[in-house]
Structure formats: C-alpha cells, structure tokens
Design an enzyme around this catalytic site. Structure first.
Site, PDB file in Angstrom:
ATOM      1  N   ASP A 241      -4.821  -5.948  -7.615  1.00  0.00           N
ATOM      2  CA  ASP A 241      -5.042  -5.213  -6.379  1.00  0.00           C
ATOM      3  C   ASP A 241      -5.198  -3.736  -6.778  1.00  0.00           C
ATOM      4  O   ASP A 241      -5.060  -3.377  -7.953  1.00  0.00           O
ATOM      5  CB  ASP A 241      -3.863  -5.422  -5.421  1.00  0.00           C
ATOM      6  CG  ASP A 241      -4.270  -5.289  -3.955  1.00  0.00           C
ATOM      7  OD1 ASP A 241      -5.310  -4.657  -3.677  1.00  0.00           O
ATOM      8  OD2 ASP A 241      -3.538  -5.795  -3.087  1.00  0.00           O
TER       9      ASP A 241
ATOM     10  N   HIS B 225       0.841  -1.198   0.000  1.00  0.00           N
ATOM     11  CA  HIS B 225       0.000   0.000   0.000  1.00  0.00           C
ATOM     12  C   HIS B 225       0.882   1.258   0.000  1.00  0.00           C
ATOM     13  O   HIS B 225       0.513   2.283  -0.573  1.00  0.00           O
ATOM     14  CB  HIS B 225      -0.903   0.052   1.242  1.00  0.00           C
ATOM     15  CG  HIS B 225      -2.024  -0.921   1.216  1.00  0.00           C
ATOM     16  ND1 HIS B 225      -1.854  -2.250   1.536  1.00  0.00           N
ATOM     17  CD2 HIS B 225      -3.337  -0.781   0.903  1.00  0.00           C
ATOM     18  CE1 HIS B 225      -3.018  -2.880   1.430  1.00  0.00           C
ATOM     19  NE2 HIS B 225      -3.932  -2.016   1.048  1.00  0.00           N
TER      20      HIS B 225
END
Length: 380
Positions: free
Chosen positions: A297, A227
């Site tokens: 993702d 992330h």
C-alpha cells in the site's frame, strides 16, 4: 545473481521491449542493469493533468525506467480536485503520453473500486459504479461481473490497464473507518467475498485490465485508519480473513496482491504486514503458494511514514518480499521520490543488505505480470 534467472528475465524483457532487444543484440547485454530493474519496482503518483518532456514523471519514465504510475482525482496535500483527472479526453491523452515515453510497457493504475472509492467519477463524465457493499448485498455475482465489465471497459477506453481492486477484506467491523464505513467490502462472509471478487476480476479481464486483491492479510476488522497512523488488529483479526486469498490464489485468479499497513501480533510481533517477512514471504508466498506480484500500500501513509524513515521502510519492505513499492505522492508530494527511492535501493545492494538476486526476482515477477497483460489484451 542466480544463473537460472538470466534466461527467464532476458526472454521476458526482450519480448516486452523491442528497443531493449536491439540494445542487447548490439551490446551483448544478458540482463537489464540494476537501475532499470529497480525502476520497474516502483509505482509513483504525480501532479498535473497534462505532461510533457519536462515533467518529473516523464523524466522518471524515460531516464529511470519507472515501471508503474498511479492516477488520482483529488490532491490530498493541496486539498483540491483535478490532480490527474478532469475528463475522458484529457485522461486518454495523459495516459497515451505517459505510455509513449516508456521503453518497457508502462502499468497505469487507478483505484476504481466503485461507490465512494472511484477516481473516474460521473462528475468527470465517467459512469457511476456500485460499491462492493451494494454488490455483495444483492448476493448476485453476475451483477458483480457486469460491474467488473463496466469498470474494465471504462479503464480500457482511456488506456488504464491496472485496477487496484477488488477489495477482499472481510467486513468484520462494519464501522471500520477505511473499509466497512466506506462500503468497500463485499460481505462479512469470506466465501461471499470470494464469489464476488472472482466475478469482478472476470469482468475486468474481459476488457484486458489487470486486477489487484487488497489488503493482505485483512484490514476489515481495523478500528482505525492506516492512512493516519499505527493500526493494530491483533485483538480483532481472525484467520477467516485469509480465506479470500487462499481460495483465489488456489484458483489462479490473482493478478497481484497489495499488502496492508496493519500491525497484527498474531502474525508478526514486530512489523506491520507491509514490512513483515513472516506475513509476505512465509505466509503468502510459502504457505499459500502465491508467486505473483506483491505490492505495498502507499508507503507515504501514516502507518509507515510516521513510524519509519524512507530508508528503513524500503529496506524492510524489500526484506519482507514486496515486489512493487507504491509512493502515491499524494499524502505528501516529492517530485524526486523516484530518484530517492532508487538511490536508497542502490545503496542497500551496494552495502550487501539486499542482494542483486532479490531485486532480480521481483523484476522477473513484474515482467511476467506485464506479459500477462499483453496476453489479456490480445484476447479482447
């Protein structure tokens, strides 16, 4: 476009979309137009607990044929709760409104893994769900199946039809910031991961909810969080992390598989998995034989957004073989991200960098997944 794809796609899209069937009869159209196929290849997040005709996400569903949306309870960009989720009745109404505007059935997704990763929380009136780590520690797949059933019922009751779970990352590094440290892995034993993942998926299917294995080819050994930025597992990853995928694919258990943004020199010396043809097409499709939907993702996560521009990220993801590109629109927010992504994809096709047939293959897989959802929901 290869001729053999025409009847496959036409039959699938017409079976899912009565309006499209009427249009095809009237116009003689043999396949959906390119923009429709591209819209189906996107999953996008949005702001607001309630939407109407003027909402950007509704505009995208109606005018750009957006195929999937994803719900979050926390807005990372604004640092506040209440993004899409406040209560049972509110979520139910939101999902119903979104679906109402879709000409092709809409996939509504959420990360409802259990434990710390659950968007539908007890604070909003939803049942508490155990984490994968808690379930795996008991070594009781029956308990995991019941957790999957409770998750499936919870999602079905509000109209959500796709759970982006279970995580099948092997717990190689219990301190991994995005996996082990959050209790998201069932076990350090890949065979235990298989048993629990299969049980959880069975529970979801009991209530007509699709599943998604993540994060291919294995995020469990990572020492950093994708992330935030570049995440390299080249020295910590091992082929045992592929065992859950190999076994669940061979069993026919997989509805869909999500890629990881991890860099793994053992598999590709240039690209992270999400952008790697060697990882997605060569390993997952050809070697493992998976022909279902592969989704990325979140393309706005640091490991991709900080290293590649939007155009290059989309180009490489398509070349790699991804079917659905995910833009959570949460780490950063752009109400026009759907239009921008479709424009990039259009330019790639027009310039000859991506073939129309490549788009058509992904579209056909997505239509197959939506058809599978219809079948699942008819059995409950």
């Amino acid at each position: 476009m290869q001729n053999h794809l025409f009847p496959i796609m036409l039959a699938l899209v017409l079976s899912l979309c009565p309006a499209c069937s009427r249009q095809a009869t009237a116009t003689g159209t043999r396949t959906p137009d390119l923009d429709t196929m591209m819209g189906q290849m996107l999953m996008v997040g949005f702001r607001d607990q309630n939407v109407d005709e003027n909402s950007p996400i509704v505009r995208d569903i109606k005018d750009r044929h957006l195929g999937s949306v994803i719900l979050f309870d926390y807005d990372v960009n604004l640092h506040q709760s209440g993004r899409n989720i406040a209560s049972f009745q509110q979520v139910q109404k939101l999902v119903s409104t979104l679906k109402h505007h879709a000409s092709i059935p809409l996939l509504v997704a959420v990360d409802q893994e259990g434990g710390r990763v659950a968007r539908l929380k007890p604070a909003y009136g939803f049942p508490a769900l155990p984490s994968a780590q808690d379930l795996g520690r008991d070594h009781d797949p029956e308990r995991t199946r019941k957790a999957g059933e409770l998750t499936g019922k919870t999602l079905k009751d509000v109209g959500i039809n796709w759970d982006l779970a279970p995580v099948v990352d092997v717990n190689v590094n219990p301190c991994s910031p995005a996996i082990g440290n959050l209790g998201r892995s069932f076990s350090s034993d890949p065979h235990q991961v298989v048993a629990h993942a299969e049980a959880f998926i069975t529970g979801l299917h009991e209530y007509g909810v699709l599943s998604c294995l993540k994060h291919f080819p294995g995020h469990g050994s990572a020492r950093s969080d994708s992330h935030q930025g570049f995440t390299d597992v080249s020295s910590t990853w091992s082929p045992q992390e592929l065992i859950p995928y190999r076994q669940l694919v061979s069993k026919g258990t997989c509805d869909a598989i999500m890629t990881a943004h991890i860099f793994n020199r053992q598999l590709d010396a240039r690209f992270p998995a999400t952008l790697s043809r060697a990882t997605i097409t060569d390993l997952l499709r050809r070697d493992m034989g998976f022909d279902g939907v592969i989704l990325t993702d979140d393309m706005q996560m640091g490991a991709i957004a900080n290293e590649y521009g939007l155009k290059q990220a989309i180009y490489h993801a398509l070349k790699a073989g991804a079917d659905i590109l995910v833009f959570g629109n949460n780490l950063e927010y752009d109400p026009d991200i759907t239009a921008k992504a479709i424009q990039v994809m259009n330019n790639l096709v027009t310039s000859g960098q991506i073939s129309r047939d490549r788009i058509a293959r992904s579209f056909a897989r997505i239509m197959e997944l939506k058809k599978k959802l219809q079948v699942l929901q008819k059995t409950i």
